[in-house]
Design a protein around this motif. Sequence first.
Motif, PDB file in Angstrom:
ATOM      1  N   ALA A 279      -5.831   1.337   1.607  1.00 19.17           N
ATOM      2  CA  ALA A 279      -5.256   2.285   0.649  1.00 19.17           C
ATOM      3  C   ALA A 279      -6.192   3.468   0.424  1.00 19.17           C
ATOM      4  O   ALA A 279      -5.757   4.626   0.384  1.00 19.17           O
ATOM      5  CB  ALA A 279      -4.964   1.583  -0.673  1.00 19.17           C
TER       6      ALA A 279
ATOM      7  N   CYS B 287      -1.506   1.467  -6.429  1.00 14.36           N
ATOM      8  CA  CYS B 287      -1.701   0.094  -5.974  1.00 14.36           C
ATOM      9  C   CYS B 287      -1.769  -0.844  -7.175  1.00 14.36           C
ATOM     10  O   CYS B 287      -2.174  -0.443  -8.274  1.00 14.36           O
ATOM     11  CB  CYS B 287      -3.004  -0.019  -5.178  1.00 14.36           C
ATOM     12  SG  CYS B 287      -2.987   0.852  -3.597  1.00 14.36           S
TER      13      CYS B 287
ATOM     14  N   ILE C 160       0.863  -1.179   0.000  1.00 17.83           N
ATOM     15  CA  ILE C 160       0.000   0.000   0.000  1.00 17.83           C
ATOM     16  C   ILE C 160       0.902   1.232   0.000  1.00 17.83           C
ATOM     17  O   ILE C 160       1.718   1.387   0.906  1.00 17.83           O
ATOM     18  CB  ILE C 160      -0.908   0.028   1.248  1.00 17.83           C
ATOM     19  CG1 ILE C 160      -1.832  -1.192   1.268  1.00 17.83           C
ATOM     20  CG2 ILE C 160      -1.737   1.313   1.284  1.00 17.83           C
ATOM     21  CD1 ILE C 160      -2.576  -1.366   2.572  1.00 17.83           C
TER      22      ILE C 160
ATOM     23  N   SER D  18      -6.528   4.966  -4.935  1.00 16.56           N
ATOM     24  CA  SER D  18      -5.594   3.837  -4.921  1.00 16.56           C
ATOM     25  C   SER D  18      -4.888   3.591  -6.248  1.00 16.56           C
ATOM     26  O   SER D  18      -3.743   3.121  -6.266  1.00 16.56           O
ATOM     27  CB  SER D  18      -6.330   2.559  -4.505  1.00 16.56           C
ATOM     28  OG  SER D  18      -7.455   2.329  -5.358  1.00 16.56           O
TER      29      SER D  18
END
Length: 629
Positions: free
Chosen positions: A498, A462, A450, A548
């Motif tokens: 995240a 991510c 993360i 993310s």
Amino acid sequence: MSSRLQRVLLKVQKPGRYVGGEYNQVQKDWRSVKTRVALLFPEIYDIGLPNLGISILYDCINRREDTLAERSYLPWKDMEDEMRSASIPLYSLESKNPLTAFDIIGVSVPYETLYTNVLNAFDLAGLPFLSAERDETYPLIIAGGHSTFNPESLAPFMDAFFLGDGEAVMDDLISCWQEWKRSGGTKQELLERLAGIKGMYIPSFYNVEYSSTGQVTDFKTNNSHAPVQILKRFAVPLPPPVTRFLVPNIDTVHNRVAVEIMRGCSRGCRFCQAGHILRPVRERPVEEVVNAIEEALEQTGYEEVALLSLSSSDYTHITELTQAILDRFAGRQITVSLPSLRIESFSVDLMEELHDLRPSGGFTLAPEAATERMRRIINKPVSTEQLLQTAGEIFDRGWTSIKLYFMIGHPSETMEDVAAIADLCKQVYAIGRKKIGGRVKVHAGVSTFIPKPHTPFQWATCDNTDAIREKLAFLRNELRSPGLKMTWADPESSLLEAWLSRGDRRTAQVIRRAWELGCRFDAWQDCFRFDLWQQAFAECGIDPFAYSHRPRDLDEILPWQHLGSGIELEYLKHDYEMSLKGEIRDDCREGCHNCGILTSYAAIKTGIKPGEWNCPPTHPKKKVQQEVN
């Protein structure tokens, strides 16, 4: 309150969670103190009581004669239902007073999956969620902890946040509150006073503007008392460690003496938030550590000691410390653990030195990645040869089990890098099999990367969730054989972390909606409801994947950019660019890289140039230490 509690405690599991009265509990006369502080840990007692951060603050505050600190934890579901049915508000364990009766509530938020628990605690306590809805008749609510280095997702709910070491600010905070109380001022005046304390962030004093695509376009103050940039506060030197640990009423996740021998890390792993936000490295003297162990054992009756740090074998006097512990405690029937050891023979030697005191079980190593290419990207410069040699020495010294921690989803990771994890585990198993036979066990713990705020990877994205699932399935299949074991983090739970860790103020409405939908205890696998979080984001009209998976430009304004860990932004950018080239940055102990810690703190006031103060100091710089605090 007490009579109502007695009626419900017989109806719940583990009533010992809710009664207080532990050995070493501090209970003061409410009428004899000026200030009453509730320390709220928004998890169940079993997890919250051993938390070292809460233990430190509890000890620190209660040392003041004019102030008391009491604790509160979140009840488990059965107790929550009984409390709501009996109209029992969330209360402190020491005096059984409701949280609304305190002057200050300090909320510890070490990780993001506690956010809905925070709201649930507020609701149980009868506290309005929004800071704007709480006037001076309500307690002042301040949050701290690692996750609050990006506090924007909780910003509307808190009156203030504190960045850094709680010990460094507590006296200033309490004195500020007492002066305000004497003045009879408004809540606005209290917040303006607090804004003058270094490390204190008052979110209501700042306005955020967003683009049509959700990026932060501007962040500016709306109050003349608010600084443009808030820098964390840290304690130098570290205060004496806690020795009067609370002895729990029931079994908890850790029943031990925990002594922090060192705070901070000089290694510079690019994924590690703690290693960056806890700089600079500060060490405790050997004698202080050993004396603290002695006193804590006498005060608690515990039989286990954990020497805590981010990298125990980096402690400058670790050999002297282990020898001193052996000399003092040999034959005492205690165990001593040294978590977070480096992958090298020296670490094995250390544990061998503690042979008579070491806990039974396995040896843990954290290579994080299985190929040298990937380790260069994440700045974890350990060779495969070195890891295998260390594993061999571990088995030679009598251990039968090794746990290896890995992380998947790193930037630029390929399936070849993932396959190497399985291959490396098999190689370690083969070495153990050759040395000790069929008793060998190798356990692979696999988590998902993360990209955290205040790290060089804060601009990274991510990995695709489907790709993470594919990688986990591959590893599960490859490691499905006798002697090999694998545990892993749920990819959807990692994805939520995240979203929250990289969120902005708009995320607050999502957290509130998720709580309304029933989200609680999101860190618990059997309680986690990813579908409800998806619904909450959808109902709030926010795309969670923008937090993310959207690539971030190096020059864009990050939601947490106004909050400083002491490391300069340009340093983090350069380190990120180094990672893209697979370049290693040496340990700070090999020479100062001018990350900004010295510039931000000591050098500003003393004129000492970066590089002249080692981190940690190998020679005393008393003038610097005095000025930093």
